[in-house]
Design an enzyme around this catalytic site. Sequence first.
Site, PDB file in Angstrom:
ATOM      1  N   SER A 203       0.859  -1.182   0.000  1.00 51.28           N
ATOM      2  CA  SER A 203       0.000   0.000   0.000  1.00 51.28           C
ATOM      3  C   SER A 203       0.891   1.227   0.000  1.00 51.28           C
ATOM      4  O   SER A 203       2.056   1.158   0.425  1.00 51.28           O
ATOM      5  CB  SER A 203      -0.875  -0.001   1.267  1.00 51.28           C
ATOM      6  OG  SER A 203      -1.481   1.252   1.473  1.00 51.28           O
TER       7      SER A 203
ATOM      8  N   TYR B  49      -1.646  -0.752  10.385  1.00 50.18           N
ATOM      9  CA  TYR B  49      -1.705  -1.056   8.958  1.00 50.18           C
ATOM     10  C   TYR B  49      -0.445  -0.591   8.241  1.00 50.18           C
ATOM     11  O   TYR B  49       0.175  -1.339   7.473  1.00 50.18           O
ATOM     12  CB  TYR B  49      -2.938  -0.406   8.343  1.00 50.18           C
ATOM     13  CG  TYR B  49      -3.166  -0.750   6.902  1.00 50.18           C
ATOM     14  CD1 TYR B  49      -3.667  -1.998   6.527  1.00 50.18           C
ATOM     15  CD2 TYR B  49      -2.886   0.171   5.891  1.00 50.18           C
ATOM     16  CE1 TYR B  49      -3.889  -2.316   5.196  1.00 50.18           C
ATOM     17  CE2 TYR B  49      -3.102  -0.134   4.561  1.00 50.18           C
ATOM     18  CZ  TYR B  49      -3.599  -1.379   4.215  1.00 50.18           C
ATOM     19  OH  TYR B  49      -3.806  -1.698   2.887  1.00 50.18           O
TER      20      TYR B  49
END
Length: 272
Positions: A134, A147
């Site tokens: 990501s 995350y």
Amino acid sequence: MEEERVVIVTGGGTGIGAACAQLLRETGHQVVIAGRRPDPLRHIAEETGAIAYPADVGDPNAVVGLVDAALTSFGRLDGLVLNAGIGRSGAVGDLSLEDWEEVMRTNVTGPLLLLREAIPHLLRTRGSVVAVASVSALLNGVSNAAYATSKAAMLQLCRSVAVDYGRQGLRANIVCPSWVRSEMADRRMARFAVEAGLSGGSAGAAYKEATRPLPLGRPGDPREVAEAISWLLSPAASYVNGAVLTIDGGATAFDPGTLAFNFHIEPRDDEE
């Protein structure tokens, strides 16, 4: 015509994983899709002809079974798409240990377990790994500690494969998407829409608001990421190893310090 490959795709029931399964099957490859929820996997399997294997990649026994399923069905393994992932919001001081451990188990330990099981077979075929990280692996956001940390760790885990096994013909690369319309992102956008008081609380309005400053000014489509992953898996990318490819509409190329020169931004009142 390109030689048929056998690819395992984790998180293959929705979003980027499902798009990968669809594209790889369309281009003549065999695919085994894995995920925790059987129903979405079955749907994609029926739609594409992929093999569905419900599995929690954080479970060592499930990972063994997943790789065995590919070998039993097709006799080889050529590619691995590490796409399964979860997110839990929270700043470092607020994040529960349970949430931290769950994110790390799914986003980091799961890929490690699958890589350990798959690498001997990928070496035989001089195969390829693509990890779906990501832009959070490169840039951070508010209340994103678990995350972002997990995706940064995943990036380096995959680069370690590139460094350690490249001389044996195994390539490993990473894609870093920004906002891509998917089931997980839809849930986050729906919450954002309510929090921000956007029109009707719709995810669509939230995507528009969140991606407005991006150079492309829109979220990505899972197929757009799948196209890049398919290329990285293929012989066309034979000299690409340890690369980090941002698929982000220009997000990481953009200096947010210049926003004021191009956009009129009205801060929302956090108390509302």
